[in-house]
Design a protein around this motif. Structure first.
Motif, PDB file in Angstrom:
ATOM      1  N   PRO A 172       0.832  -1.207   0.000  1.00  0.00           N
ATOM      2  CA  PRO A 172       0.000   0.000   0.000  1.00  0.00           C
ATOM      3  C   PRO A 172       0.866   1.256   0.000  1.00  0.00           C
ATOM      4  O   PRO A 172       1.948   1.265   0.592  1.00  0.00           O
TER       5      PRO A 172
ATOM      6  N   ARG B 286       1.869   5.006   1.049  1.00  0.00           N
ATOM      7  CA  ARG B 286       1.691   5.822   2.242  1.00  0.00           C
ATOM      8  C   ARG B 286       2.291   7.191   1.984  1.00  0.00           C
ATOM      9  O   ARG B 286       3.169   7.334   1.149  1.00  0.00           O
ATOM     10  N   PRO B 287       1.793   8.193   2.702  1.00  0.00           N
ATOM     11  CA  PRO B 287       2.367   9.536   2.535  1.00  0.00           C
ATOM     12  C   PRO B 287       3.862   9.509   2.850  1.00  0.00           C
ATOM     13  O   PRO B 287       4.329   8.624   3.570  1.00  0.00           O
TER      14      PRO B 287
ATOM     15  N   ARG C 150      10.445  13.522   3.167  1.00  0.00           N
ATOM     16  CA  ARG C 150      10.087  14.925   3.020  1.00  0.00           C
ATOM     17  C   ARG C 150      11.328  15.809   3.093  1.00  0.00           C
ATOM     18  O   ARG C 150      11.478  16.757   2.330  1.00  0.00           O
TER      19      ARG C 150
ATOM     20  N   ARG D  67      -0.171  14.287  -6.058  1.00  0.00           N
ATOM     21  CA  ARG D  67      -1.364  14.551  -5.251  1.00  0.00           C
ATOM     22  C   ARG D  67      -2.540  13.696  -5.760  1.00  0.00           C
ATOM     23  O   ARG D  67      -3.291  13.125  -4.981  1.00  0.00           O
TER      24      ARG D  67
ATOM     25  N   PHE E 244      -2.823  10.058  -4.687  1.00  0.00           N
ATOM     26  CA  PHE E 244      -3.360   9.799  -3.345  1.00  0.00           C
ATOM     27  C   PHE E 244      -4.841  10.161  -3.221  1.00  0.00           C
ATOM     28  O   PHE E 244      -5.452   9.929  -2.197  1.00  0.00           O
TER      29      PHE E 244
END
Lengths: 619, 259, 237
Positions: free
Chosen positions: A302, A304-305, A311, A475, A478
């Motif tokens: 899966p 995930r952010p 980041r 973006r 997601f």
């Protein structure tokens, strides 16, 4: 009337060679599930080898036919060697990887032929004993053409006997249906595959060798025949030999008569026929729905952010990109601009391919449409760069809207072939519609607005557009829209059964990917100041695929990494002689050694080092 | 009598001369668990696929709460309030368990064209409730790809319940499960059916499951309904024994087990 | 056990990254019919596939008639005398019944029955009537018979049957049990994976129960009968 009959016979004669190539391709696909891009290279090799051998036995009937057969046998042997050395290692790889790997072979063979036989076109002798003409209804027909007309059905009959009346044939047909089961029953698959590859390559080599008395032999033969052979195989149905025969006749005749009606657009005609056939019969005239392969692919974890570490890296990269003009010279800035453009191009392909499971083999079409859309606005409407950067993506989106309507009706290999066909239509139109596109001479003098003319300003413009585009695409992956596509990739039945109109979502995704490729194209045309049909050609589409593969299909940051590495690499090796062969070798190497791509590879290392959370991996 | 939830009349389908389903008619009442059994190739799957919209019927009528649904696409039928589970589980392997349920909820809320929100943040509470209902709440964060088969079946049930269906179509719900898991899944289903007043039509090969849980049974053979009735009526039907159940050793042994 | 024909010794196997078989050990004597029981996902199919080397064990060994066959190519395992009948039948749908049998044909082995096409039609009379039909035209039960016949054509010494009764009408399962007893009488060794305990009990001499890829019970059906706890935990009817 008699003229049309003669034209009809010419169509049949050219259909024979096409059938030989296409049935070999179909046979190989049926058993190994590999769509062999290099099959056209075998055809080209057959022609070059026969041409060379015939030189040693001028004018002799036995010598001529001996040369043809010998050339075909050598090609068969080369095919078998390639199967044993290389393809055997990628039978369990996803089909896309296989396609790209066989394209690597195309590049290697191209440079090998260039190296051995030279760059100039070759004109072979006529076939001794068959160099005259026969008059049918008063029209002159070459004797050799009549032989070819008879050869097609003869080969079809021989193959039918081989496949239906011998144990080998029964085993081949069984392996076409379920390879693993055949092995479980005690049949040596490796041996079976190698023999099939030998036969398929032999037929392609024969097809090429037989063309020696008819056409000039050149280095472009491979891609032009493979595009046609793809069309034939897809119209006939992947894996169906009678289908390949009927479709080869159809395309042969279409070419023969199409030349009379639309001399410039026979390629377009063939692809239009293919699109129509596929919409009516999605698996071709004689094809069946592909059975799900029993070898299960790796299931993706899966998404995930981004983790805090990721980041931070992303922010650091952005900061670096922002200060780059202060660190580097102009030359490096141009290269960086290129990388940004190709990162967006690759990301737009990844959006439909990685996240949505729609394999596009002709993504260059939308990149090129973006280029031309922008260029047209400047050239013919006197528009500004700012307007052109809107017009380009719109033009590309419009193209994706039209082609996408056909493409999303198919899946898997068929979809890949149709997207390739769409790109060929764009390419041939760009190439042949000289009044509009300048043909091979291209459109020149498309420069940015004054404020963006400096390398630094244009770099920032590219960074804003391409970087922004990449973030938007991410973006969307997601978002519910992206998840619906992901669901459609994982399980189309489930998706329809919870009320989602998957085809509509996929169509929209195709258009979105087209628009973002168009943005990349628009920026590209202003960075170069010109546009040529090459931007829509097969190699450009393969570039995009290689960038995505380099980065890793299942990795969201993959396209960016891939584009960077690919562009730097290309910049290094394109100065060398035979750089195509080197690139081909690299492609083959990646598929065999690091199928998860560079970003995927780094991810694996990061997980090992404990820097990133391990997604529970799939069973 | 109230209108049945599902009403099927004279449903027929043939494939190239072969009559796969012929003139099948039946009703399904609210809150009823109706089993459809029969030998392989009897037309159960064909029948099912016509009801859920995957296959076009040659003739006949299918009404859901009095409204015709025959010929609608699977997704339209879903929107009318029909949920389904698959013979071989169909879930999204690359999503988490909760995301699988969220997808159905997102679709039900017609949000699949939303390009901006984060999908995994939508309908979280409702998804958790559904997972709680089937006993999967503790696995919400796991990838669906690594679930055990029985858990996948329960996840499918949660997905099928996401849009508050009036009717559930379950194609061999317990295929491929161990006996104990079969019983558990059917108990769970029966409980939900009772609490929420949902009607269920299911096909099944495991006679233990059918006899223990079905309120009523229909038997299909060569495309025709040959019997319909209570568990005892079907068990003792001579024709059903002949074409399907058999009467030999398997059931003698089973009889012993039950005694 | 003097005559151990097939021996699994501490086999570990993975599917993707999931660890399916954990130190699995059991053996089968010559002429025995052993039922491999356990719930779905316990590892029955992976056990079968590991024996055939369709799944390569990560560690441990599989030996057949005293020879280590671990990591052999699958076709070589089959030629050594292991006949595999997979679950989901997997007949060659576009090939005729006769051609399906032809794919399975392997040379005869001394000391074992020499199966011919005619024997197959005696054993499975239904198939005889349909010899010219394509596989996909057969019913589910006929397809299951064809997979068994196809594997017998390889003249195996040991037959691996993966869930033969799954999805088959009870009346056909009964017929199949009769046929298996006939095959057993010819001296074949059989490993049968099943969830249908009724069926397994009719045809098998011994039961091995696996759970999470480990053998948790190995013994006769009588012993199993007496061990209520094991039955409830892993089988429960």
């Amino acid at each position: 009337m008699s003229f049309y009959f003669a034209q009809f016979l010419t169509g049949l004669a050219s259909a024979s060679s096409l059938f030989l190539v296409a049935c070999g391709l179909s046979l190989i696909f049926g058993v190994t599930r590999i769509v062999n891009f290099a099959h056209g290279s075998f055809y080209m090799l057959g022609a070059y080898l026969a041409y060379t051998l015939v030189q040693y036995v001028p004018g002799s009937i036995v010598g001529f036919w001996g040369s043809v057969i010998a050339a075909a046998l050598v090609v068969g042997l080369i095919g078998a060697i390639i199967e044993v050395v290389m393809l055997r290692r990628i039978y369990n790889a996803p089909e896309l990887y296989q396609l790209v790997a066989t394209f690597g072979i195309v590049l290697i063979v191209q440079d090998a032929v260039l190296w051995i036989f030279g760059a100039e076109d070759k004109l072979g002798p006529r076939a001794p004993g068959l160099d005259g003409i026969v008059r049918i209804f008063g029209e002159p027909i070459p004797q050799y053409d009549l032989l070819l007309v008879a050869l097609g059905p003869a080969v079809l009959g021989a193959l039918w006997l081989l496949l239906n009346r011998t144990r080998w044939g029964v085993l081949v047909r069984a392996a076409t249906l379920d390879r693993e089961m055949v092995a479980s029953l005690g049949v040596n698959q490796s041996w079976l595959f190698t023999t099939v590859f030998f036969l398929g390559s032999f037929l392609a080599g024969l097809g090429g060798a037989l063309q020696v008395p008819r056409v000039s032999i050149n280095l472009l033969m491979d891609l032009s025949i493979i595009a046609e052979a793809f069309v034939v195989v897809v119209i006939g149905g992947m894996g169906s030999i009678p289908g390949a025969f009927v479709a080869a006749l159809l395309i042969g005749e279409l070419n023969a008569f199409g030349v009379l009606v639309l001399p410039q657009a026979t390629i377009v005609l063939a692809f239009v026929v293919m699109a129509v056939v596929l919409v009516i019969r999605p698996y071709g005239l004689f094809g069946k729905q592909e059975t799900a392969a029993h070898a299960a692919g790796q299931v993706e974890a899966p998404i995930r952010p981004a983790s805090p570490l990721k980041r931070t890296i992303a922010l650091a990269l952005l900061a670096l990109l922002l200060v780059l003009p202060f660190l580097m010279g102009e030359f490096a800035l141009v290269l960086a601009t290129d990388i940004l453009i190709f990162a967006l191009f690759a990301a737009s392909l990844h959006f439909i391919m990685g996240n949505s499971g729609m394999v596009s083999f002709g993504h260059a079409a939308y990149f090129a449409l973006g280029c031309y859309g922008a260029a047209f606005l400047v050239k013919y409407f006197g528009g500004s760069m700012e307007m052109a950067l809107v017009a380009g993506p719109l033009f590309a989106g419009l193209g994706a809207l039209v082609f996408g309507w056909f493409c999303v009706r198919l899946s898997g290999v068929y979809m890949a072939m149709l997207t390739l066909a769409a790109a060929q239509i764009v390419w041939s139109t760009a190439f042949q519609w000289q009044e509009l596109t300048g043909g091979d001479d291209g459109l020149l003098g498309i420069w940015p607005s004054d404020w963006a003319r400096s390398k630094t300003a244009f770099y920032y413009l590219s960074l804003a557009l391409c970087g922004g585009g990449i973030l938007l695409l991410r973006r969307m992956i997601f978002s519910p829209f992206g998840y619906a596509l992901r669901g459609g990739r994982d399980n189309p039945n489930r998706t329809e059964s919870i009320g989602i109109d998957l085809r509509a979502q996929q169509w929209a995704a195709f258009v979105i990917a087209g628009v973002f490729a168009g943005i990349a194209g628009g920026v590209y045309v202003f960075s170069k100041g010109s546009i040529f049909p090459d931007e829509a050609a097969i190699p450009r589409s393969v570039d995009a695929l290689v960038m995505v593969l380099l980065g890793g299909v299942q990795t969201l940051s993959g396209p960016i990494v891939g584009a960077g590495v690919f562009r730097l690499l290309e910049d290094e090796i394109s100065r060398l002689d035979y750089w195509r062969a080197i690139l081909g070798g690299i492609i083959v190497g990646i598929v065999i050694i690091a199928p998860e791509g560079i970003a995927g590879f780094i991810k694996r290392i990061a997980v090992k080092a404990g820097l990133e959370r391990e997604g529970e991996t799939a069973a | 009598m109230t209108t049945p939830v599902l009403s099927v009349r004279h449903l027929s389908k043939s494939f190239g001369g072969l009559q796969a389903v012929s003139d099948v008619s039946f009703d399904l009442a609210a809150g009823e668990l109706l089993a459809l059994i029969g030998p392989n190739g009897a037309g159960k799957t064909t029948c099912f696929n016509m009801l859920n919209g995957q296959l076009k019927a040659d003739s006949g009528e299918v009404k859901l709460n009095g409204e015709s649904i025959l010929g609608l696409s699977p997704r339209r039928i879903w929107r009318k309030g029909v949920g389904r589970t698959f013979q071989i589980t169909a879930t999204y392997a690359s999503m988490t368990v909760r995301e699988n349920v969220q997808m159905a909820l997102i679709s039900n809320a017609r949000q699949t064209w939303n390009l901006w929100s984060r999908a995994s943040a939508l309908h979280v509470n409702r998804a958790n409730d559904l997972l709680e209902l089937v006993g999967m709440a503790d696995q919400a964060e796991r990838a669906a790809a690594i679930l055990a088969y029985g858990d996948l079946k329960r996840l499918e049930l949660a997905i099928a319940l996401a849009h508050d269906p009036k009717l559930l179509l379950m194609d061999e719900p317990t295929a491929g499960m161990a006996p104990r898991e079969r019983v558990r899944l059917m108990q769970l289903t029966a409980g939900i059916v009772k609490d929420q007043g949902i009607s269920v039509l299911f096909t099944e090969h495991d006679m233990d499951v059918v006899f223990a849980h079905a309120h009523r049974i229909m038997v299909l053979n060569r495309g025709e309904l040959i019997a319909s009735g209570s568990v005892d009526e079907i068990r003792n039907d001579a024709r059903v024994q002949e074409v399907y159940l058999g009467g030999g050793r398997l059931f003698e042994e089973k009889g012993k087990g039950h005694g | 056990m003097a005559d151990r024909m097939l021996v699994l010794d501490n086999v570990n196997a993975y599917y993707g990254k999931a660890h399916i078989l954990h130190d699995l050990s059991f053996s089968i004597g010559k002429g025995e019919v052993v039922a491999l029981l356990g719930r779905n996902g316990a590892g029955k199919t992976t056990t079968m596939r590991s024996i055939m080397q369709l799944v390569r064990p990560a560690s441990g060994t599989v030996s057949f008639e005293g020879t280590d066959i671990t990591r052999w190519p699958t076709h070589k395992v089959a030629r050594a005398g292991l006949g595999y009948v997979p679950e989901e039948r997997r007949i060659f749908a576009d090939l005729s019944v006769m051609e399906n049998l032809e794919v399975g044909r392997q040379p005869h082995r001394d000391g074992y029955p020499d199966w011919t096409v005619e024997h197959m039609f005696e054993l499975f009379p239904n198939l005889s009537e349909r010899r010219g039909n394509r596989g996909k035209q057969l019913s589910g039960g006929e397809q299951q018979m064809l997979t068994i016949a196809r594997t017998l054509m390889g003249n195996p010494k040991l037959l691996l049957l993966d869930e033969p009764s799954e999805g088959i009408a009870p009346v056909i399962v009964e017929q199949m049990a009769e046929t298996l007893l006939e095959i057993k009488a010819k001296g074949l060794t059989v490993l049968l994976s099943e969830q249908n305990l009724h069926f397994a009990r009719i045809v098998a001499d011994r039961a091995v129960i696996i759970e999470s890829g480990t053998a948790v019970f190995d013994g006769s059906f009588e012993e199993l009968e007496s061990q209520q706890e094991i039955r409830d935990q892993y089988l429960s009817v």
